[in-house]
Design an enzyme around this catalytic site. Structure first.
Site, short mmCIF file in Angstrom:
data_model
loop_
_atom_site.label_atom_id
_atom_site.label_comp_id
_atom_site.label_asym_id
_atom_site.label_seq_id
_atom_site.Cartn_x
_atom_site.Cartn_y
_atom_site.Cartn_z
N ASP A 133 44.69 44.91 34.15
CA ASP A 133 45.87 44.11 34.47
C ASP A 133 46.88 44.97 35.23
OD1 ASP A 133 44.74 41.98 33.11
OD2 ASP A 133 45.76 42.48 31.23
N GLN A 134 47.74 44.31 36.00
CA GLN A 134 48.70 45.03 36.83
C GLN A 134 49.55 46.00 36.01
OE1 GLN A 134 51.14 42.52 39.30
NE2 GLN A 134 52.30 44.21 40.16
#
Length: 293
Positions: A133-134
């Protein structure tokens, strides 16, 4: 033409996945199916087809490709040879761009760093085998050629890759370690996942490293690789990650404190099992001090 190798079990209908992936309306997706422009494993399938890990999508017609610019992001390379690169991804960095989010991503650095990258993930995802995930930091492995890419995808699929994280969550635990064995499926909103008895198997082990009356610092190992698995599982047992804007406390939205600290896999050429580790980033260490864990 666009090609995508599904490197994780995303548990979604093909038409729903494509609407999000291509960022076009569902009626446009329908036209692509009607004109037989969508192939899965080189065959036409129905829009209702449920994607599986290892499926190979071919989109014969679709939106314009994203132009990628080589950019040196000075990322930490933990290991590199002729077949793989293991990188320490910083928090806040996208893995790859999309039509709606063309921010600088890990891919920009990869194409600056080398021309030797697999292309099975599509033109916007050279070398990308799996994702973080970012706002999750830590280790990610990159494939330099297609044979390596397939080998690594199969390792993830067969659950032989060791994936260990550290995280900070809300509330102390009674037990020192435990197992979360709760299926996960995609939420009807598509933007998030949810624990559900009708979902796909998801298995997480955790160990408390330290805690106080309000927070816990955990080591977590995931056996399966469902999207947002750690975030969903800890939220489900009422220990959401600190800073998680999607599964955590509403006002607590600075980004989850989740770090992929250890990655173990078989080298695709030598078959030697290799273990890579990444130190905790400073922002994470500072948060531990701030919360007095």
């Amino acid at each position: 033409m666009k090609k995508i190798l599904i490197a994780e079990d995303i548990d979604a209908r093909l038409d729903v996945y494509l609407a999000k992936e291509l960022e076009i309306a569902r009626n446009q997706i329908k036209k692509l199916f009607d004109s037989k422009k969508i192939l899965v494993n080189n065959s036409n399938v129905k829009a209702s087809y449920r994607l599986k890990e290892g499926d190979y999508l071919t989109i014969l017609e679709g939106p314009e490709e994203i132009n990628l610019e080589p950019i040196n992001l000075n990322l930490e390379i933990i290991y590199e040879d002729n077949y793989i690169i293991v990188l320490n991804k910083p928090r806040g960095l996208l893995i790859h761009p999309s039509i709606s989010n063309k921010s600088v991503s890990l891919v920009n650095h990869l194409i600056y760093h080398t021309k030797d990258l697999s292309n099975l993930g599509g033109e916007e995802r050279p070398g990308i085998v799996h994702r973080l995930d970012q706002d999750t930091s830590g280790l990610i492995v990159i494939a330099k050629d297609n044979e390596t890419h397939v080998n690594l995808v199969n390792q993830f699929k067969d659950r032989v890759v060791k994936k260990v994280y550290e995280c900070i969550c809300h509330k102390p635990f009674i037990e020192e370690k435990g197992k979360i064995d709760i299926p996960i499926e995609r939420h009807q909103s598509y933007t998030k996942m949810a624990a559900s008895p009708t979902g796909r198997e998801a298995l997480t082990y955790f160990k408390v490293l330290n805690q106080n009356e309000n927070y816990a610092y955990l080591e977590v190992e995931i056996i399966t690789g469902r999207t947002h698995q750690i975030r969903v599982h800890l939220s489900y047992i009422n220990h959401p990650l600190v800073g998680d804007p999607l599964y955590g406390i509403k006002k607590d939205n600075e980004g989850q404190f989740l770090h992929a600290k250890e990655l173990g896999l078989y080298h695709p050429k030598t078959n030697e099992f290799m273990t890579f580790k990444a130190k905790l980033p400073n922002y994470f260490i500072n948060k531990l001090k701030e919360l007095k864990i």
